[in-house]
Enzyme design. Structure first.
Site, PDB file in Angstrom:
ATOM      1  N   LYS A  34       0.836  -1.199   0.000  1.00  0.00           N
ATOM      2  CA  LYS A  34       0.000   0.000   0.000  1.00  0.00           C
ATOM      3  C   LYS A  34       0.873   1.251   0.000  1.00  0.00           C
ATOM      4  O   LYS A  34       2.101   1.170   0.103  1.00  0.00           O
ATOM      5  CB  LYS A  34      -0.909  -0.014   1.234  1.00  0.00           C
ATOM      6  CG  LYS A  34      -0.156  -0.045   2.553  1.00  0.00           C
ATOM      7  CD  LYS A  34      -1.094  -0.167   3.733  1.00  0.00           C
ATOM      8  CE  LYS A  34      -0.300  -0.230   5.034  1.00  0.00           C
ATOM      9  NZ  LYS A  34      -1.173  -0.297   6.217  1.00  0.00           N
ATOM     10  N   ARG A 129      -9.766  -0.490  16.465  1.00  0.00           N
ATOM     11  CA  ARG A 129      -9.743   0.378  15.287  1.00  0.00           C
ATOM     12  C   ARG A 129     -10.757  -0.148  14.279  1.00  0.00           C
ATOM     13  O   ARG A 129     -11.836   0.410  14.132  1.00  0.00           O
ATOM     14  CB  ARG A 129      -8.327   0.435  14.705  1.00  0.00           C
ATOM     15  CG  ARG A 129      -8.133   1.518  13.657  1.00  0.00           C
ATOM     16  CD  ARG A 129      -6.685   1.645  13.227  1.00  0.00           C
ATOM     17  NE  ARG A 129      -6.177   0.443  12.582  1.00  0.00           N
ATOM     18  CZ  ARG A 129      -4.971   0.355  12.024  1.00  0.00           C
ATOM     19  NH1 ARG A 129      -4.154   1.392  12.053  1.00  0.00           N
ATOM     20  NH2 ARG A 129      -4.567  -0.762  11.442  1.00  0.00           N
ATOM     21  N   TYR A 258      17.618  29.510   7.728  1.00  0.00           N
ATOM     22  CA  TYR A 258      16.408  30.152   8.240  1.00  0.00           C
ATOM     23  C   TYR A 258      16.373  30.135   9.765  1.00  0.00           C
ATOM     24  O   TYR A 258      16.696  29.131  10.404  1.00  0.00           O
ATOM     25  CB  TYR A 258      15.161  29.427   7.722  1.00  0.00           C
ATOM     26  CG  TYR A 258      14.812  29.723   6.289  1.00  0.00           C
ATOM     27  CD1 TYR A 258      14.571  31.030   5.859  1.00  0.00           C
ATOM     28  CD2 TYR A 258      14.706  28.699   5.367  1.00  0.00           C
ATOM     29  CE1 TYR A 258      14.239  31.297   4.542  1.00  0.00           C
ATOM     30  CE2 TYR A 258      14.362  28.944   4.046  1.00  0.00           C
ATOM     31  CZ  TYR A 258      14.130  30.249   3.639  1.00  0.00           C
ATOM     32  OH  TYR A 258      13.804  30.505   2.340  1.00  0.00           O
ATOM     33  N   MET A 306      12.973  24.045   1.795  1.00  0.00           N
ATOM     34  CA  MET A 306      12.171  23.304   0.825  1.00  0.00           C
ATOM     35  C   MET A 306      13.045  22.509  -0.145  1.00  0.00           C
ATOM     36  O   MET A 306      12.717  21.376  -0.510  1.00  0.00           O
ATOM     37  CB  MET A 306      11.261  24.251   0.036  1.00  0.00           C
ATOM     38  CG  MET A 306      10.348  23.538  -0.947  1.00  0.00           C
ATOM     39  SD  MET A 306       9.307  24.661  -1.912  1.00  0.00           S
ATOM     40  CE  MET A 306       8.193  25.253  -0.632  1.00  0.00           C
TER      41      MET A 306
END
Length: 363
Positions: A34, A129, A258, A306
């Site tokens: 998955k 669950r 930063y 980023m």
């Protein structure tokens, strides 16, 4: 110059499958692929794992993608379906449903087109669950028999909550409850059973039953807390790589990046690596997170951007622009990076973004 690349070693993938086989010689294997094969590429992973008996996915789109790629082995939809209209697609593509609640069972009863594949039935052994409670299983099985499903082909399954924690008492409690459920309903019905995830494959042979469901261990990542893959003879499948794009000599007392989070204590060289949270590298990686460059570990310093991270290469470094950098995988356990980022390795591989190019190798 290529920068961010995820090198996917399919030979390592099959090595890890063989580790599963060694631990569970009498069980069938449902290879969980998955979340795009845990970030490794769902079609490539399933194709490589052709020794598995079946595949496990979480979403119908994943199952259909595998069928469209030519995968013919059983595919189990581990959470079942969430939309009544999906039942016809499930039948068309011959997908196995794992039923986990009354709504799904009712929709299956009302559907005009019913899947003919064997069913999995999820029971709640204590994770709270998904799954039917103990007292609901008999009725669910009876309703399935009325739909002409062959109960001997039905797999009763459950899921551990804490198998990754050695000696957690909930694990034995869940296993005991599941065995009680299985014993109750196997007296008249020859049910199959499945409970073992990756952690239970490695540490709980009494939970292997008819089917095991390895996921994260197939990708060469330890499923156990506070451990690394090599402790279980697992090989990393993904090696995340990039390049140095800058090497700059900086004096003591210089702030980096930063927020000016990191301050040089002595003259050093700061390297900039073309990788960032835009590629899936964890933004919350701490100062000191290990990065592998030219045969040694160097520390990440300053906040992850980023598109870039900065590393302390040291005062006497010989590194240069274009040198290869490993962020995790071969030579650098992903578990170490996860520990330094307050997360788990599962998340790191699953959040790799589309701009990271995947290279598939057999080595």
């Amino acid at each position: 110059m290529k920068t961010a690349v995820a090198e996917i070693n399919l030979s390592a993938l099959n090595h890890n499958l063989n580790v599963v086989i060694k631990h569970c010689p009498n069980s069938k294997i449902l290879a969980v692929c998955k979340a795009n094969g845990y970030g490794h590429g769902i079609v490539e992973v399933a194709t490589a794992l052709n020794a598995a008996n079946a595949y496990g996915v979480a979403r119908l789109e994943e199952a259909i993608e595998l069928r469209n790629a030519g995968i013919t082995k059983p595919i189990v939809l581990l959470e079942g379906f969430f939309n009544t209209q999906d039942i016809a697609l499930i039948a068309k593509h011959k997908i196995t449903i794992c039923l986990q609640n009354h709504w799904q069972l009712s929709q299956l009863e009302q559907a005009q087109i019913k899947p003919s594949e064997p069913l999995w039935l999820k029971v709640d052994s204590g994770m709270t669950r998904l799954g039917f409670y103990h007292h609901e299983v008999e009725q669910a099985l009876s309703r399935l028999e009325k739909l002409n499903y062959t109960i001997s082909e039905t797999v009763l399954s459950s899921h551990f909550a804490c198998a990754d924690e050695l000696d957690n008492p909930l694990t034995n409690s869940q296993l005991k409850r599941f065995n009680e459920i299985l014993a109750t309903h196997s007296k008249q019905k020859a049910l199959q059973a499945s409970m073992a995830n990756s952690a239970a494959v490695l540490t709980l042979p009494e939970a292997h039953f008819d089917w095991v469901r390895p996921g994260i261990m197939l990708y060469g990542i330890s499923p156990m807390l506070y451990s690394h893959a090599d402790e279980y003879q697992l090989k990393p499948v993904m090696t995340l790589k990039s390049k140095l794009i800058s090497v700059k000599k900086v004096p003591a007392g210089t702030y980096i990046g930063y927020g000016a989070r990191w301050l040089t204590q002595a003259e050093t060289h700061i390297g900039v690596v073309a990788i960032g949270y835009g590629d899936g590298y964890p933004r919350h990686a701490k100062d000191g997170t290990p990065v592998y460059i030219n045969g040694r570990i160097v520390p990440l310093v300053g906040r992850v951007s980023m598109d870039m991270i900065t590393v302390d290469l040291g005062q006497d470094c010989q590194d240069k622009v274009g040198d290869a950098v490993t962020l995790w995988g071969e030579n650098l356990p992903i578990e170490l990076v996860a520990e330094n980022s307050d997360t788990i390795a599962y998340e790191l591989v699953c959040q790799i973004t589309q701009r990271v190019e995947k290279h598939y190798i057999n080595q």
